[in-house]
Design an enzyme around this catalytic site. Structure first.
Site, PDB file in Angstrom:
ATOM      1  N   SER A  41       0.860  -0.993   0.004  1.00  0.00           N
ATOM      2  CA  SER A  41       0.266  -0.005   0.063  1.00  0.00           C
ATOM      3  C   SER A  41       0.699   1.436  -0.053  1.00  0.00           C
ATOM      4  O   SER A  41       0.539   2.485   0.540  1.00  0.00           O
ATOM      5  CB  SER A  41      -1.020  -0.020   1.209  1.00  0.00           C
ATOM      6  OG  SER A  41      -0.179   0.080   2.436  1.00  0.00           O
ATOM      7  N   GLY A  42       2.177   1.053  -0.538  1.00  0.00           N
ATOM      8  CA  GLY A  42       2.852   2.416  -0.774  1.00  0.00           C
ATOM      9  C   GLY A  42       2.536   3.150  -2.120  1.00  0.00           C
ATOM     10  O   GLY A  42       1.249   2.953  -2.681  1.00  0.00           O
ATOM     11  N   GLU A  67      19.195  17.801  -5.288  1.00  0.00           N
ATOM     12  CA  GLU A  67      19.972  16.874  -4.277  1.00  0.00           C
ATOM     13  C   GLU A  67      21.193  16.461  -4.964  1.00  0.00           C
ATOM     14  O   GLU A  67      21.494  16.666  -6.176  1.00  0.00           O
ATOM     15  CB  GLU A  67      18.912  15.942  -4.100  1.00  0.00           C
ATOM     16  CG  GLU A  67      17.455  16.134  -3.353  1.00  0.00           C
ATOM     17  CD  GLU A  67      16.713  15.087  -3.014  1.00  0.00           C
ATOM     18  OE1 GLU A  67      15.752  15.219  -2.306  1.00  0.00           O
ATOM     19  OE2 GLU A  67      16.786  14.252  -3.649  1.00  0.00           O
ATOM     20  N   ARG A 122      25.289   9.168  -3.366  1.00  0.00           N
ATOM     21  CA  ARG A 122      25.098   8.757  -1.907  1.00  0.00           C
ATOM     22  C   ARG A 122      26.102   7.481  -1.657  1.00  0.00           C
ATOM     23  O   ARG A 122      26.584   7.708  -0.631  1.00  0.00           O
ATOM     24  CB  ARG A 122      23.823   8.118  -1.666  1.00  0.00           C
ATOM     25  CG  ARG A 122      22.594   9.077  -1.656  1.00  0.00           C
ATOM     26  CD  ARG A 122      21.297   8.479  -1.668  1.00  0.00           C
ATOM     27  NE  ARG A 122      20.186   9.314  -1.398  1.00  0.00           N
ATOM     28  CZ  ARG A 122      18.893   9.127  -1.565  1.00  0.00           C
ATOM     29  NH1 ARG A 122      18.639   7.756  -1.729  1.00  0.00           N
ATOM     30  NH2 ARG A 122      17.972  10.172  -1.202  1.00  0.00           N
ATOM     31  N   ARG A 158      21.047   4.100  -7.177  1.00  0.00           N
ATOM     32  CA  ARG A 158      19.814   5.110  -7.572  1.00  0.00           C
ATOM     33  C   ARG A 158      20.281   6.575  -7.232  1.00  0.00           C
ATOM     34  O   ARG A 158      20.792   7.041  -6.035  1.00  0.00           O
ATOM     35  CB  ARG A 158      18.855   4.553  -6.592  1.00  0.00           C
ATOM     36  CG  ARG A 158      17.367   5.508  -6.623  1.00  0.00           C
ATOM     37  CD  ARG A 158      16.410   5.076  -5.887  1.00  0.00           C
ATOM     38  NE  ARG A 158      16.764   5.230  -4.402  1.00  0.00           N
ATOM     39  CZ  ARG A 158      16.235   6.431  -3.724  1.00  0.00           C
ATOM     40  NH1 ARG A 158      15.706   7.366  -4.352  1.00  0.00           N
ATOM     41  NH2 ARG A 158      16.564   6.687  -2.482  1.00  0.00           N
ATOM     42  N   LYS A 192       0.425  -5.553   4.887  1.00  0.00           N
ATOM     43  CA  LYS A 192       0.586  -6.219   6.020  1.00  0.00           C
ATOM     44  C   LYS A 192       0.633  -5.699   7.281  1.00  0.00           C
ATOM     45  O   LYS A 192       0.079  -6.013   8.412  1.00  0.00           O
ATOM     46  CB  LYS A 192       1.733  -7.267   6.037  1.00  0.00           C
ATOM     47  CG  LYS A 192       3.138  -6.347   6.066  1.00  0.00           C
ATOM     48  CD  LYS A 192       4.472  -7.121   6.030  1.00  0.00           C
ATOM     49  CE  LYS A 192       5.640  -6.412   6.125  1.00  0.00           C
ATOM     50  NZ  LYS A 192       6.662  -7.177   5.888  1.00  0.00           N
ATOM     51  N   ASP A 195       9.279  -8.885   0.867  1.00  0.00           N
ATOM     52  CA  ASP A 195       8.555 -10.125   0.641  1.00  0.00           C
ATOM     53  C   ASP A 195       8.033 -10.433  -0.437  1.00  0.00           C
ATOM     54  O   ASP A 195       8.049 -11.472  -1.008  1.00  0.00           O
ATOM     55  CB  ASP A 195       7.133  -9.768   1.419  1.00  0.00           C
ATOM     56  CG  ASP A 195       7.260  -9.203   3.025  1.00  0.00           C
ATOM     57  OD1 ASP A 195       8.184  -9.896   3.566  1.00  0.00           O
ATOM     58  OD2 ASP A 195       6.311  -8.478   3.599  1.00  0.00           O
ATOM     59  N   HIS A 204      21.799   5.220   2.807  1.00  0.00           N
ATOM     60  CA  HIS A 204      21.814   6.271   2.943  1.00  0.00           C
ATOM     61  C   HIS A 204      22.825   6.829   3.891  1.00  0.00           C
ATOM     62  O   HIS A 204      23.245   6.570   5.006  1.00  0.00           O
ATOM     63  CB  HIS A 204      20.325   6.934   3.540  1.00  0.00           C
ATOM     64  CG  HIS A 204      19.895   8.264   3.151  1.00  0.00           C
ATOM     65  ND1 HIS A 204      20.694   9.208   3.718  1.00  0.00           N
ATOM     66  CD2 HIS A 204      19.218   8.858   2.280  1.00  0.00           C
ATOM     67  CE1 HIS A 204      20.036  10.372   3.219  1.00  0.00           C
ATOM     68  NE2 HIS A 204      19.196  10.199   2.446  1.00  0.00           N
ATOM     69  N   HIS A 240      19.291   1.790   3.023  1.00  0.00           N
ATOM     70  CA  HIS A 240      18.061   2.684   2.661  1.00  0.00           C
ATOM     71  C   HIS A 240      17.375   2.198   1.559  1.00  0.00           C
ATOM     72  O   HIS A 240      16.083   2.421   1.356  1.00  0.00           O
ATOM     73  CB  HIS A 240      18.674   4.235   2.377  1.00  0.00           C
ATOM     74  CG  HIS A 240      17.719   4.955   2.028  1.00  0.00           C
ATOM     75  ND1 HIS A 240      16.708   5.580   2.867  1.00  0.00           N
ATOM     76  CD2 HIS A 240      17.569   5.924   0.784  1.00  0.00           C
ATOM     77  CE1 HIS A 240      16.023   6.465   2.168  1.00  0.00           C
ATOM     78  NE2 HIS A 240      16.666   6.403   1.052  1.00  0.00           N
TER      79      HIS A 240
END
Length: 540
Positions: free
Chosen positions: A22-23, A122, A296, A392, A44, A226, A247, A357
């Protein structure tokens, strides 16, 4: 477990699309599907849990004058150390403005400046292109989408429902050799302690990454890999699992659990320094000409180097030279959380350490988010699209969720499939209740500690061998536990974490070089040709 045949009509739940997670990836997919489709979101914990809501920085998109798609692509490719797939990178970058426009149409409260959006910068970005909502972008976006999902009559949300495994069609369907297809998933209803069947012609894994495989992480407790583990067990390829992004700046405080100090703090002038007893000296210029704005992986390794060199528990990120009003406007949540812990960032630096991260690898997908198995899609951090390569670029993760959610929906709508005719029920008639849950907690703790020690920011062949040996022992013990006892959410998460740890170590052992996030003392050089690490499961 020996499930017997069961028709979809008598299964516990039947939907047109099943979304696990549910992100941002899961909610976007659900909202973009046609309102005539019956959609289930399985999560979950609660719908508000997950990594997306924790994202502070923002979403990268080319919106400013002087910026270009090519510049965004180039920045992504540089950060990815030559491993980004060009087609996937261009596809994502060129669809970014469309994603931002959709979020604005839904009412997402982005920070504005004048007549347009305020764009921050960033590390690794050559331009200001980060759309944000102060320093809590993920929370603002999630809140907006959750309200829309709760108002949608065609979407059902099943909270405290944990993925057990994917349901596959029989290998010999109708006495003919047919490709195996995903028919849905077995899901544990934590409240009733019962495994249920969710049947659907389209299943989308939006389960996030696996940061909890490490002792120190910026991720929430739900990040246990998962979807990656379930897809691997079902027969999907995974790729680039050795590239775990640490991170550089997680708040270092005994009462601060997994609190991230946003990349944007360095983007707005924050300086990394040694502690006062070492002169509060700025050290990043010693490691990279881009200093605090380096990618990063470089910043994380620099901090790790300085901590080990000087025997210090943390370093310090100093933004106190900026006016207090500026900090209140741009970093209100960071300022508030630090103040709760007695740190006044307008006057003093922030103690920080690196922490696991982001999982850059994952389940192999194409540009339509399709996996190797018909009926199964994967979107977000659990996937490997080719965008992130060996590292990333900041604020490309939320963007990837949205772009590939839309791509998955387009493919599902373009290729409708009849409802599954056979989904096998879960059979736990031969298992018993576990008598020693302490075994799970001890194994969990052991896994996270040796992964941190042996498979962390800096690696060696010997460390990886030690980790592989311990993982093999844990896998055997956990599999025996899984076969004998009723499943629990803790057992399921541990089983998945150990599987993901195995994939990380196997991938790291195959890479005989240092590239991006994978740094090996035994192979400190970078090979001329960049190749992804692709693992193929044994045929079943």
């Amino acid at each position: 477990m020996n499930p017997s045949p069961l028709t979809a009509a008598s299964a516990h739940h039947v939907y047109d699309a099943l979304i696990i997670g549910s992100g941002l990836a899961g909610l976007t997919t659900a909202l973009l599907l046609p309102p005539s489709w019956r959609v289930a979101i399985v999560t979950k914990r609660s719908i508000t849990d997950g990594s997306s809501g924790w994202a502070q920085g923002g979403i990268a998109a080319v919106l400013a004058e002087g910026d270009s798609f090519q510049d965004h692509i180039d920045d992504t490719m540089v950060a990815g150390a030559g491993l980004c797939e060009p087609e996937a990178t261009r596809f994502t970058v060129e669809h970014a403005p469309e994603a931002i426009a959709w979020l604005r149409e839904l009412g997402t409260p982005f920070t504005v400046e004048g007549d347009g959006l305020h764009l921050t910068r960033e590390g690794g970005h050559s331009h200001r292109r980060i759309v944000h909502a102060a320093d809590a972008t993920g929370a603002a976006v999630q809140h907006t989408l959750i309200e829309r999902v709760r108002a949608a009559s065609n979407i059902d949300v099943f909270e405290t429902h944990a993925l057990v495994d994917l349901i596959l069609s029989d290998r010999h369907a109708e006495r003919r050799e047919l490709p195996r297809r995903v028919l849905g998933a077995y899901v544990l209803d934590v409240a009733t302690d019962r495994v249920e069947v969710f049947a659907a012609p389209h299943t989308v894994l939006c389960t996030g990454g696996a940061g909890k495989v490490y002792l120190y992480t910026s991720n929430p407790d739900t990040a246990t890999g998962d979807g990656i583990a379930a897809a691997w067990r079902a027969g999907c390829r995974v790729a680039n699992m050795e590239f775990i992004q640490f991170h550089p700046t997680c708040l270092y405080h005994p009462k601060a659990k997994s609190f991230l100090i946003s990349e944007a703090v360095r983007g707005e002038g924050g300086l990394l320094k040694l502690p006062p007893h070492l002169g509060s000296r700025r050290f990043m210029p010693d490691h990279d000409p881009r200093a605090e704005l380096a990618p990063r992986d470089i910043v994380a390794r620099a901090i790790d180097f300085e901590m080990k060199k000087h025997g210090i528990p943390c370093v310090y990120l100093d933004i106190s030279h900026q006016p207090p009003a500026f900090l209140h406007e741009h970093f209100p949540n960071i300022l508030k959380r630090c103040a709760e812990l007695g740190i006044d960032i307008t006057r003093e630096p922030i103690p920080v350490v690196p922490a696991a991260h982001y999982t850059c690898g994952g389940v192999v997908t194409d540009l339509r988010a399709r996996t190797d198995l018909p009926g199964l899609y994967c979107v977000g951090e659990a996937s490997y699209t080719g965008l992130h390569g060996a590292n990333r670029l900041a604020s490309n993760s939320l963007l990837e969720c949205m772009v590939f959610a839309r791509a998955a929906v387009r493919d599902m709508v373009a290729h409708p499939h009849p409802a599954p005719i056979a989904a096998r029920p879960w059979d736990d008639s031969r298992v018993i209740d576990a008598d020693e849950q302490v075994v799970i907690s001890h194994n969990w703790d052991e896994l996270r500690r040796f992964m941190w020690d042996y498979v962390g920011i800096v690696r060696t062949d010997k460390r990886l061998e030690r980790a592989a040996h311990r993982i093999a022992l844990l896998q055997a013990e956990i599999q025996e536990f899984y076969a004998r006892f009723h499943v629990s959410s803790d057992l399921l998460e541990l089983r998945n974490l150990v599987q993901v740890a195995d994939l990380i170590v196997r991938s790291a052992q195959q890479r005989k070089e240092s590239r991006g996030l994978h740094y090996s003392r035994d192979y400190p050089y970078t090979l001329p040709e960049a190749r992804p690490t692709i693992l193929v499961p044994d045929p079943r």
